[in-house]
Design a protein around this motif. Structure first.
Motif, PDB file in Angstrom:
ATOM      1  N   GLY A  15       0.882  -1.208   0.001  1.00 35.61           N
ATOM      2  CA  GLY A  15      -0.032   0.142   0.086  1.00 35.61           C
ATOM      3  C   GLY A  15       0.722   1.162  -0.009  1.00 35.61           C
ATOM      4  O   GLY A  15       0.249   2.238  -0.183  1.00 35.61           O
ATOM      5  N   GLY A  16       2.193   1.156   0.086  1.00 36.97           N
ATOM      6  CA  GLY A  16       3.038   2.298   0.443  1.00 36.97           C
ATOM      7  C   GLY A  16       3.547   2.636  -1.041  1.00 36.97           C
ATOM      8  O   GLY A  16       3.116   2.299  -2.168  1.00 36.97           O
ATOM      9  N   SER A  17       4.478   3.675  -1.181  1.00 36.56           N
ATOM     10  CA  SER A  17       5.027   4.283  -2.254  1.00 36.56           C
ATOM     11  C   SER A  17       6.350   4.457  -2.353  1.00 36.56           C
ATOM     12  O   SER A  17       7.082   4.563  -1.321  1.00 36.56           O
ATOM     13  CB  SER A  17       4.381   5.811  -2.594  1.00 36.56           C
ATOM     14  OG  SER A  17       2.888   5.665  -2.797  1.00 36.56           O
ATOM     15  N   LEU A  18       7.031   4.330  -3.402  1.00 35.98           N
ATOM     16  CA  LEU A  18       8.502   4.519  -3.795  1.00 35.98           C
ATOM     17  C   LEU A  18       8.516   5.417  -5.053  1.00 35.98           C
ATOM     18  O   LEU A  18       7.832   5.313  -5.944  1.00 35.98           O
ATOM     19  CB  LEU A  18       9.179   3.057  -3.753  1.00 35.98           C
ATOM     20  CG  LEU A  18       9.575   2.546  -2.330  1.00 35.98           C
ATOM     21  CD1 LEU A  18      10.154   1.259  -2.835  1.00 35.98           C
ATOM     22  CD2 LEU A  18      10.540   3.400  -1.398  1.00 35.98           C
ATOM     23  N   ARG A  19       9.648   6.060  -5.079  1.00 43.36           N
ATOM     24  CA  ARG A  19       9.893   6.664  -6.366  1.00 43.36           C
ATOM     25  C   ARG A  19      11.325   6.331  -6.728  1.00 43.36           C
ATOM     26  O   ARG A  19      12.439   6.673  -6.114  1.00 43.36           O
ATOM     27  CB  ARG A  19       9.876   8.210  -6.404  1.00 43.36           C
ATOM     28  CG  ARG A  19      10.050   8.784  -7.719  1.00 43.36           C
ATOM     29  CD  ARG A  19       9.646  10.315  -7.714  1.00 43.36           C
ATOM     30  NE  ARG A  19      10.887  11.004  -7.359  1.00 43.36           N
ATOM     31  CZ  ARG A  19      11.226  12.293  -7.673  1.00 43.36           C
ATOM     32  NH1 ARG A  19      10.471  13.021  -8.284  1.00 43.36           N
ATOM     33  NH2 ARG A  19      12.365  12.937  -6.966  1.00 43.36           N
ATOM     34  N   LEU A  20      11.431   5.726  -7.888  1.00 44.62           N
ATOM     35  CA  LEU A  20      12.723   5.237  -8.537  1.00 44.62           C
ATOM     36  C   LEU A  20      13.415   6.429  -9.300  1.00 44.62           C
ATOM     37  O   LEU A  20      12.588   7.168 -10.121  1.00 44.62           O
ATOM     38  CB  LEU A  20      12.812   4.070  -9.366  1.00 44.62           C
ATOM     39  CG  LEU A  20      12.016   2.736  -8.560  1.00 44.62           C
ATOM     40  CD1 LEU A  20      12.188   1.309  -9.464  1.00 44.62           C
ATOM     41  CD2 LEU A  20      12.859   2.622  -7.160  1.00 44.62           C
ATOM     42  N   GLY A  66      -2.137   2.548 -13.815  1.00 41.53           N
ATOM     43  CA  GLY A  66      -2.942   3.143 -12.671  1.00 41.53           C
ATOM     44  C   GLY A  66      -2.536   3.257 -11.358  1.00 41.53           C
ATOM     45  O   GLY A  66      -2.855   4.016 -10.537  1.00 41.53           O
ATOM     46  N   ARG A  67      -1.251   2.651 -11.110  1.00 43.76           N
ATOM     47  CA  ARG A  67      -0.578   2.559  -9.790  1.00 43.76           C
ATOM     48  C   ARG A  67       0.901   3.178 -10.011  1.00 43.76           C
ATOM     49  O   ARG A  67       1.411   3.995  -9.144  1.00 43.76           O
ATOM     50  CB  ARG A  67      -0.368   1.108  -9.353  1.00 43.76           C
ATOM     51  CG  ARG A  67      -1.626   0.479  -8.967  1.00 43.76           C
ATOM     52  CD  ARG A  67      -1.234  -0.837  -8.258  1.00 43.76           C
ATOM     53  NE  ARG A  67      -0.510  -1.787  -9.072  1.00 43.76           N
ATOM     54  CZ  ARG A  67       0.603  -2.257  -8.608  1.00 43.76           C
ATOM     55  NH1 ARG A  67       1.014  -1.897  -7.429  1.00 43.76           N
ATOM     56  NH2 ARG A  67       0.960  -3.025  -9.420  1.00 43.76           N
ATOM     57  N   PHE A  68       1.567   2.851 -11.241  1.00 39.01           N
ATOM     58  CA  PHE A  68       2.703   3.268 -11.255  1.00 39.01           C
ATOM     59  C   PHE A  68       2.664   4.730 -12.586  1.00 39.01           C
ATOM     60  O   PHE A  68       2.031   4.658 -13.482  1.00 39.01           O
ATOM     61  CB  PHE A  68       3.845   2.627 -12.094  1.00 39.01           C
ATOM     62  CG  PHE A  68       4.218   1.368 -11.048  1.00 39.01           C
ATOM     63  CD1 PHE A  68       3.470   1.098 -10.013  1.00 39.01           C
ATOM     64  CD2 PHE A  68       5.091   0.544 -11.229  1.00 39.01           C
ATOM     65  CE1 PHE A  68       3.757   0.081  -8.902  1.00 39.01           C
ATOM     66  CE2 PHE A  68       5.528  -0.608 -10.465  1.00 39.01           C
ATOM     67  CZ  PHE A  68       4.613  -0.691  -9.272  1.00 39.01           C
ATOM     68  N   GLN A  82       7.185   6.692 -10.322  1.00 41.76           N
ATOM     69  CA  GLN A  82       6.538   6.675  -8.993  1.00 41.76           C
ATOM     70  C   GLN A  82       5.836   5.477  -9.132  1.00 41.76           C
ATOM     71  O   GLN A  82       4.674   5.219  -9.717  1.00 41.76           O
ATOM     72  CB  GLN A  82       5.668   8.067  -9.155  1.00 41.76           C
ATOM     73  CG  GLN A  82       4.803   8.161  -7.980  1.00 41.76           C
ATOM     74  CD  GLN A  82       5.695   8.641  -6.719  1.00 41.76           C
ATOM     75  OE1 GLN A  82       6.520   9.352  -6.867  1.00 41.76           O
ATOM     76  NE2 GLN A  82       5.202   7.941  -5.514  1.00 41.76           N
ATOM     77  N   MET A  83       5.767   4.898  -7.806  1.00 34.00           N
ATOM     78  CA  MET A  83       4.979   3.715  -7.585  1.00 34.00           C
ATOM     79  C   MET A  83       4.130   3.912  -6.374  1.00 34.00           C
ATOM     80  O   MET A  83       4.972   3.967  -5.223  1.00 34.00           O
ATOM     81  CB  MET A  83       6.227   2.499  -7.341  1.00 34.00           C
ATOM     82  CG  MET A  83       7.094   2.275  -8.789  1.00 34.00           C
ATOM     83  SD  MET A  83       8.294   0.909  -8.297  1.00 34.00           S
ATOM     84  CE  MET A  83       9.011   1.163  -6.943  1.00 34.00           C
ATOM     85  N   ASN A  84       2.857   3.764  -6.794  1.00 34.00           N
ATOM     86  CA  ASN A  84       1.960   3.755  -5.638  1.00 34.00           C
ATOM     87  C   ASN A  84       1.373   2.605  -5.394  1.00 34.00           C
ATOM     88  O   ASN A  84       1.013   1.655  -6.156  1.00 34.00           O
ATOM     89  CB  ASN A  84       0.876   5.024  -5.806  1.00 34.00           C
ATOM     90  CG  ASN A  84       1.716   6.192  -6.000  1.00 34.00           C
ATOM     91  OD1 ASN A  84       2.590   6.779  -5.347  1.00 34.00           O
ATOM     92  ND2 ASN A  84       1.016   7.317  -6.682  1.00 34.00           N
ATOM     93  N   SER A  85       0.466   2.553  -4.490  1.00 33.42           N
ATOM     94  CA  SER A  85      -0.477   1.200  -4.082  1.00 33.42           C
ATOM     95  C   SER A  85       0.706  -0.134  -4.111  1.00 33.42           C
ATOM     96  O   SER A  85      -0.092  -1.050  -5.012  1.00 33.42           O
ATOM     97  CB  SER A  85      -1.623   1.153  -4.898  1.00 33.42           C
ATOM     98  OG  SER A  85      -2.324   2.686  -4.705  1.00 33.42           O
TER      99      SER A  85
END
Length: 125
Positions: A15-20, A66-68, A82-85
């Protein structure tokens, strides 16, 4: 020659997020498209997202749509993912890649000729 350096991986809960980030250095004017691929243990390296450098058009695998979100900063010669959910099944080593010649296909691994060293993303349940 273009060199690619990824950063931003890590451990995150579901459920978290990261940005590569992927910084391209060297002769970047010859870059036509950049992509993100990922490889989980025992699995083939698979397409995640790609962007055409000049026009900025983006493409996504169905599993991340829809998530990235992939974006670019021309001034910094950097692309982002950007990676969400995030889900546990997103756990993999994520690789940045570049095409230095035009290809109509920007989702297939063989069309990319430069690769970064990869960054680990681990999503815990």
């Amino acid at each position: 020659q273009v060199q690619l350096v990824e950063s931003g991986g890590g451990l995150v809960q579901a459920g978290g997020s990261l940005r590569l980030s992927c910084a391209a250095s060297g002769r970047t004017f010859g870059t036509y498209a950049m992509g993100w691929f990922r490889q989980a243990p025992g699995m083939q390296r698979e397409f995640v997202a790609a962007i055409r450098w000049s026009a900025g058009y983006t493409y996504y695998a169905d599993s991340v749509k829809g998530r990235f979100t992939m974006s670019r900063d021309n001034a910094k010669n950097t692309v982002y993912l950007q990676m969400n959910s995030l889900k546990p099944e997103d756990t993999a080593v994520y690789y940045c890649a570049a095409q230095t010649g035009y290809s109509q296909d920007i989702t297939s691994k063989p069309t990319y000729d430069l690769w970064g060293q990869g960054t680990q993303v681990t999503v815990s349940s």
